[in-house]
Design a protein around this motif. Sequence first.
Motif, PDB file in Angstrom:
ATOM      1  N   LEU A 231      -0.196   9.834   3.153  1.00 42.41           N
ATOM      2  CA  LEU A 231      -1.032   8.862   3.596  1.00 42.41           C
ATOM      3  C   LEU A 231      -0.091   7.512   3.668  1.00 42.41           C
ATOM      4  O   LEU A 231      -0.391   6.685   4.413  1.00 42.41           O
ATOM      5  CB  LEU A 231      -2.005   8.268   2.488  1.00 42.41           C
ATOM      6  CG  LEU A 231      -3.402   9.371   2.728  1.00 42.41           C
ATOM      7  CD1 LEU A 231      -4.391   8.955   1.413  1.00 42.41           C
ATOM      8  CD2 LEU A 231      -4.169   9.083   3.871  1.00 42.41           C
ATOM      9  N   ALA A 232       0.621   7.492   2.786  1.00 42.29           N
ATOM     10  CA  ALA A 232       1.722   6.226   2.645  1.00 42.29           C
ATOM     11  C   ALA A 232       2.573   6.153   3.782  1.00 42.29           C
ATOM     12  O   ALA A 232       2.788   5.242   4.395  1.00 42.29           O
ATOM     13  CB  ALA A 232       2.235   6.342   1.427  1.00 42.29           C
ATOM     14  N   VAL A 233       2.934   7.346   4.229  1.00 42.30           N
ATOM     15  CA  VAL A 233       3.580   7.568   5.799  1.00 42.30           C
ATOM     16  C   VAL A 233       2.681   6.964   6.774  1.00 42.30           C
ATOM     17  O   VAL A 233       3.368   6.046   7.623  1.00 42.30           O
ATOM     18  CB  VAL A 233       4.180   8.721   6.037  1.00 42.30           C
ATOM     19  CG1 VAL A 233       4.952   8.836   7.357  1.00 42.30           C
ATOM     20  CG2 VAL A 233       5.274   9.238   4.795  1.00 42.30           C
TER      21      VAL A 233
ATOM     22  N   PRO B  58       0.778  -1.162   0.029  1.00 41.34           N
ATOM     23  CA  PRO B  58      -0.203  -0.044  -0.004  1.00 41.34           C
ATOM     24  C   PRO B  58       0.818   1.230  -0.159  1.00 41.34           C
ATOM     25  O   PRO B  58       0.453   2.115  -0.748  1.00 41.34           O
ATOM     26  CB  PRO B  58      -0.872  -0.275   1.267  1.00 41.34           C
ATOM     27  CG  PRO B  58      -0.728  -1.574   1.443  1.00 41.34           C
ATOM     28  CD  PRO B  58       0.168  -2.142   0.993  1.00 41.34           C
ATOM     29  N   MET B  59       1.842   1.168   0.733  1.00 44.43           N
ATOM     30  CA  MET B  59       2.832   2.572   0.916  1.00 44.43           C
ATOM     31  C   MET B  59       3.253   2.892  -0.645  1.00 44.43           C
ATOM     32  O   MET B  59       3.497   4.121  -1.015  1.00 44.43           O
ATOM     33  CB  MET B  59       3.827   2.416   1.792  1.00 44.43           C
ATOM     34  CG  MET B  59       4.924   1.394   1.760  1.00 44.43           C
ATOM     35  SD  MET B  59       4.079   0.025   2.444  1.00 44.43           S
ATOM     36  CE  MET B  59       5.316  -1.405   2.276  1.00 44.43           C
ATOM     37  N   TYR B  60       3.616   2.076  -1.474  1.00 41.28           N
ATOM     38  CA  TYR B  60       4.042   2.244  -2.918  1.00 41.28           C
ATOM     39  C   TYR B  60       2.803   2.598  -3.677  1.00 41.28           C
ATOM     40  O   TYR B  60       2.739   3.659  -4.363  1.00 41.28           O
ATOM     41  CB  TYR B  60       4.765   1.105  -3.261  1.00 41.28           C
ATOM     42  CG  TYR B  60       6.055   0.890  -2.630  1.00 41.28           C
ATOM     43  CD1 TYR B  60       7.149   1.656  -2.856  1.00 41.28           C
ATOM     44  CD2 TYR B  60       6.195  -0.215  -1.614  1.00 41.28           C
ATOM     45  CE1 TYR B  60       8.242   1.455  -2.148  1.00 41.28           C
ATOM     46  CE2 TYR B  60       7.337  -0.025  -0.861  1.00 41.28           C
ATOM     47  CZ  TYR B  60       8.501   0.459  -1.462  1.00 41.28           C
ATOM     48  OH  TYR B  60       9.376   0.313  -0.491  1.00 41.28           O
ATOM     49  N   TYR B  61       1.621   1.787  -3.621  1.00 43.32           N
ATOM     50  CA  TYR B  61       0.732   2.225  -4.636  1.00 43.32           C
ATOM     51  C   TYR B  61      -0.117   3.508  -4.185  1.00 43.32           C
ATOM     52  O   TYR B  61      -0.643   4.393  -5.053  1.00 43.32           O
ATOM     53  CB  TYR B  61      -0.458   1.057  -4.912  1.00 43.32           C
ATOM     54  CG  TYR B  61      -1.235   0.534  -3.636  1.00 43.32           C
ATOM     55  CD1 TYR B  61      -2.209   1.121  -3.173  1.00 43.32           C
ATOM     56  CD2 TYR B  61      -1.022  -0.958  -3.538  1.00 43.32           C
ATOM     57  CE1 TYR B  61      -2.960   0.528  -2.120  1.00 43.32           C
ATOM     58  CE2 TYR B  61      -1.984  -1.763  -2.593  1.00 43.32           C
ATOM     59  CZ  TYR B  61      -2.723  -0.963  -1.819  1.00 43.32           C
ATOM     60  OH  TYR B  61      -3.723  -1.447  -0.981  1.00 43.32           O
ATOM     61  N   ILE B  62      -0.067   3.719  -3.078  1.00 50.88           N
ATOM     62  CA  ILE B  62      -0.863   5.024  -2.435  1.00 50.88           C
ATOM     63  C   ILE B  62       0.006   6.223  -2.887  1.00 50.88           C
ATOM     64  O   ILE B  62      -0.559   7.174  -3.536  1.00 50.88           O
ATOM     65  CB  ILE B  62      -0.785   5.257  -0.917  1.00 50.88           C
ATOM     66  CG1 ILE B  62      -1.981   3.980  -0.497  1.00 50.88           C
ATOM     67  CG2 ILE B  62      -1.575   6.615  -0.566  1.00 50.88           C
ATOM     68  CD1 ILE B  62      -2.018   3.923   1.047  1.00 50.88           C
TER      69      ILE B  62
ATOM     70  N   TRP C  79       8.972  -0.430   7.315  1.00 52.38           N
ATOM     71  CA  TRP C  79       9.982   0.396   8.103  1.00 52.38           C
ATOM     72  C   TRP C  79      11.123   0.978   7.144  1.00 52.38           C
ATOM     73  O   TRP C  79      11.489   2.053   7.162  1.00 52.38           O
ATOM     74  CB  TRP C  79      10.662  -0.529   8.831  1.00 52.38           C
ATOM     75  CG  TRP C  79      11.780  -0.111   9.981  1.00 52.38           C
ATOM     76  CD1 TRP C  79      13.223  -0.024   9.477  1.00 52.38           C
ATOM     77  CD2 TRP C  79      11.882   0.259  11.239  1.00 52.38           C
ATOM     78  NE1 TRP C  79      13.678   0.603  10.702  1.00 52.38           N
ATOM     79  CE2 TRP C  79      13.026   0.752  11.680  1.00 52.38           C
ATOM     80  CE3 TRP C  79      10.489   0.555  12.062  1.00 52.38           C
ATOM     81  CZ2 TRP C  79      13.114   1.316  12.973  1.00 52.38           C
ATOM     82  CZ3 TRP C  79      10.663   1.125  13.325  1.00 52.38           C
ATOM     83  CH2 TRP C  79      11.954   1.471  13.641  1.00 52.38           C
ATOM     84  N   THR C  80      11.419   0.293   6.042  1.00 51.65           N
ATOM     85  CA  THR C  80      12.379   0.802   5.065  1.00 51.65           C
ATOM     86  C   THR C  80      11.701   1.768   4.219  1.00 51.65           C
ATOM     87  O   THR C  80      12.415   2.435   3.600  1.00 51.65           O
ATOM     88  CB  THR C  80      12.799  -0.479   4.179  1.00 51.65           C
ATOM     89  OG1 THR C  80      11.851  -1.228   3.408  1.00 51.65           O
ATOM     90  CG2 THR C  80      13.609  -1.613   5.010  1.00 51.65           C
ATOM     91  N   TYR C  81      10.406   1.845   3.849  1.00 54.45           N
ATOM     92  CA  TYR C  81       9.768   2.704   3.298  1.00 54.45           C
ATOM     93  C   TYR C  81       9.803   4.122   3.902  1.00 54.45           C
ATOM     94  O   TYR C  81      10.133   5.221   3.258  1.00 54.45           O
ATOM     95  CB  TYR C  81       8.146   2.654   3.147  1.00 54.45           C
ATOM     96  CG  TYR C  81       7.703   3.489   2.252  1.00 54.45           C
ATOM     97  CD1 TYR C  81       7.608   3.563   0.960  1.00 54.45           C
ATOM     98  CD2 TYR C  81       6.948   4.504   2.981  1.00 54.45           C
ATOM     99  CE1 TYR C  81       7.101   4.561   0.021  1.00 54.45           C
ATOM    100  CE2 TYR C  81       6.528   5.680   2.132  1.00 54.45           C
ATOM    101  CZ  TYR C  81       6.253   5.486   0.860  1.00 54.45           C
ATOM    102  OH  TYR C  81       5.766   6.571   0.268  1.00 54.45           O
ATOM    103  N   LEU C  82       9.997   4.107   5.215  1.00 49.27           N
ATOM    104  CA  LEU C  82      10.037   5.272   5.983  1.00 49.27           C
ATOM    105  C   LEU C  82      11.566   5.687   6.348  1.00 49.27           C
ATOM    106  O   LEU C  82      11.711   6.851   6.121  1.00 49.27           O
ATOM    107  CB  LEU C  82       9.503   5.017   7.595  1.00 49.27           C
ATOM    108  CG  LEU C  82       7.999   4.993   7.792  1.00 49.27           C
ATOM    109  CD1 LEU C  82       7.496   4.581   8.831  1.00 49.27           C
ATOM    110  CD2 LEU C  82       7.191   6.080   6.956  1.00 49.27           C
ATOM    111  N   PHE C  83      12.405   4.660   6.559  1.00 51.77           N
ATOM    112  CA  PHE C  83      13.738   5.111   7.027  1.00 51.77           C
ATOM    113  C   PHE C  83      14.745   4.724   5.967  1.00 51.77           C
ATOM    114  O   PHE C  83      15.870   4.882   6.139  1.00 51.77           O
ATOM    115  CB  PHE C  83      13.859   4.377   8.186  1.00 51.77           C
ATOM    116  CG  PHE C  83      13.074   4.799   9.420  1.00 51.77           C
ATOM    117  CD1 PHE C  83      13.304   6.027   9.836  1.00 51.77           C
ATOM    118  CD2 PHE C  83      12.262   3.862   9.877  1.00 51.77           C
ATOM    119  CE1 PHE C  83      12.135   6.340  11.027  1.00 51.77           C
ATOM    120  CE2 PHE C  83      11.362   4.277  10.754  1.00 51.77           C
ATOM    121  CZ  PHE C  83      11.532   5.351  11.398  1.00 51.77           C
TER     122      PHE C  83
END
Lengths: 516, 145
Positions: free
Chosen positions: A192-194, A173-177, A436-440
């Motif tokens: 939203l992704a965050v 979801p973080m990527y498609y959002i 987590w890796t999406y954020l950091f």
Amino acid sequence: MTMKTLKTLTAATLASLVAPAAYAEGIDAKVNEAFAAATGPFVSFIFAPLPGTTSFPWIVLWLVVAASVFTVYFGAVQFRFFSHAIRLVKGDYSDPNDAGEVSHFQALTTALSGTVGLGNIAGVAVAVGIGGPGATFWMILAGLLGMASKFTECTLGVKYRNEYEDGTVSGGPMYYISKGFRELGLPGGKALAVLFSIFCILGAFGGGNMFQANQAHAQITGIVGDYPGWITGVIFAGIVFAVIVGGIKSIANVTEKIVPLMGILYVGAALIILIVNYDKIGWAFGQIFAGAFTGLGVAGGMVGALIQGFKRAAFSNEAGVGSAAIAHSAVKTKEPITEGFVSLLEPLIDTVVICTMTALVIVISQQLMIDEATGQYMLNEAGSAIATIDGNTGVALTSAAFGSSISWFPYVLAIAVILFAFSTMISWSYYGLKAWTYLFGEGKLPELVFKLLFCVFIVIGAAASLGPVIDFSDAAIFAMAVVNIFALYFLMKLVRKELNSYATRLESGEIKSFAH
Amino acid sequence: MTVRITVGLDGTETGERALSFARDLASRIEACELIVAYVIEWSPFTFQTAEENDKRHKRREEEIQIATSRVVSPAVKALTDAGFNAKGVVQHGDVAETLNRITTEHGASQIIVGRVSNDGFTKRIFGSSTQNLVMHADVPVTVVG
């Protein structure tokens, strides 16, 4: 590193044996108290009742409305493309030249091993224990509708994943959002992704970790006798640590191979119990239908049954939560929508088949106490749940139900629960890590920090009591659904475009079957 | 008309014997192309962890690269150097099924393989890849001992 881990583990276990029991109990109580206080406000927000009602959490309505909207919007895709989904899993549409890539079957079973687990065994027992047999009806309905939610999110998961130069992929979801919103020219995608990622990490710590550790501990104490939960926690944390930090793949591989067998064994045992008690199946379904609309005396009546059914279905199959989109995104396919079709089988297998089996066995084995005179279920002393023969709840109730027909089955179930718990933890450590890796950012240090935190939460989960753990687990997982579904409403038109194009090409014969 | 022959290699000595038999045969045919095939045993119906899945594409590329550089390319090079017409194919899949498919796709008229024996238990239950190939192939199969 492994030897060190083992040594630490052994030391911890030995220490616990010599430590005075009261001291050990004290640790559990402190962990429990601190945990309940820390998570209370979050839990209350997620489960706040709808305005004007006293007991209907808005989040349950949120999930069901979404599943219904997707079902209508995609013209009952879960029924229209059901047989096509089966053919995709069989590999009929897989180009042999792509052999060696992740197959539809592999993506489906990987995602399933993350969802089939305690939700199906303990969660259903909680639902039926509080909401009565009627909860089963609502659970099945939620499962059938949830297939459309799963279809939507998994299609997007594959379509908008990140493919890196080294050939690895990250999706969810973080990527498609973020990408989908950008494509549609909508603002706020990144925010939203965050937000989703934060909830996903909490969900990984909650339902994907603490709930599992907690129930695995309950299962072990049921067999070997009571001892402090943190000991189980430390042992589990050690094994998970060895796998996700130490990279001991063999443990994960063995689990991945045994878990499906356990699943088959579980359904097989349930079927045997149903066959032996075939004369009661009609009665059990009667209870399920009657309970669905009247409640048969359970706390909260029909609404109570409905809430429990919907809640536990969502918790078990995770439709609309977004976790499966992370697991499915690894599939290499030219048509992202095919992964959507395949994923819609998940809620069916998980909820409509496996959860229903558990519920039927509990009802048929008559673990729930019925007042002979009125035909209504009797409540326990607190009035919060149905009284059971031995006062069992959660996984112990399922265990007693299976044990009443197959006396040795609780032992098999205990092993199954521990393995399911373990495989769910490994799956969620991956989902949480992706968030987590999406954020950091991807990198050794941030990944290690997450993995260590993950192991710490295993210990907390095993030590805390079921109430606060189950509340937090539900709240975290449903919080993911709040963000994910909100975004899906905006993104669903992208999925419809894919669906229409695919359906046309399938009909015209442009999409060919490779089956002989 | 060019006669095409598939040679199944497995990186072992028996594979080498199959290759030299094919060479011998090809030298007796006027226009002959040898399809040097290596099949990486793989099934779409195994259970994987999420992490294995996300690295799968990379692994597949590596597997193909290793099979090509260690087995197929040297064999093809040796054949072309010796004046034969040859091409290499590396694919994943069930060994017997995939060798047969490669053969039909390339319009080859026979398959030459070495006698492989995977030992004991697996063989008793499923038979060897060679046995399966001999039973199910659409073209004649020569098994070199």
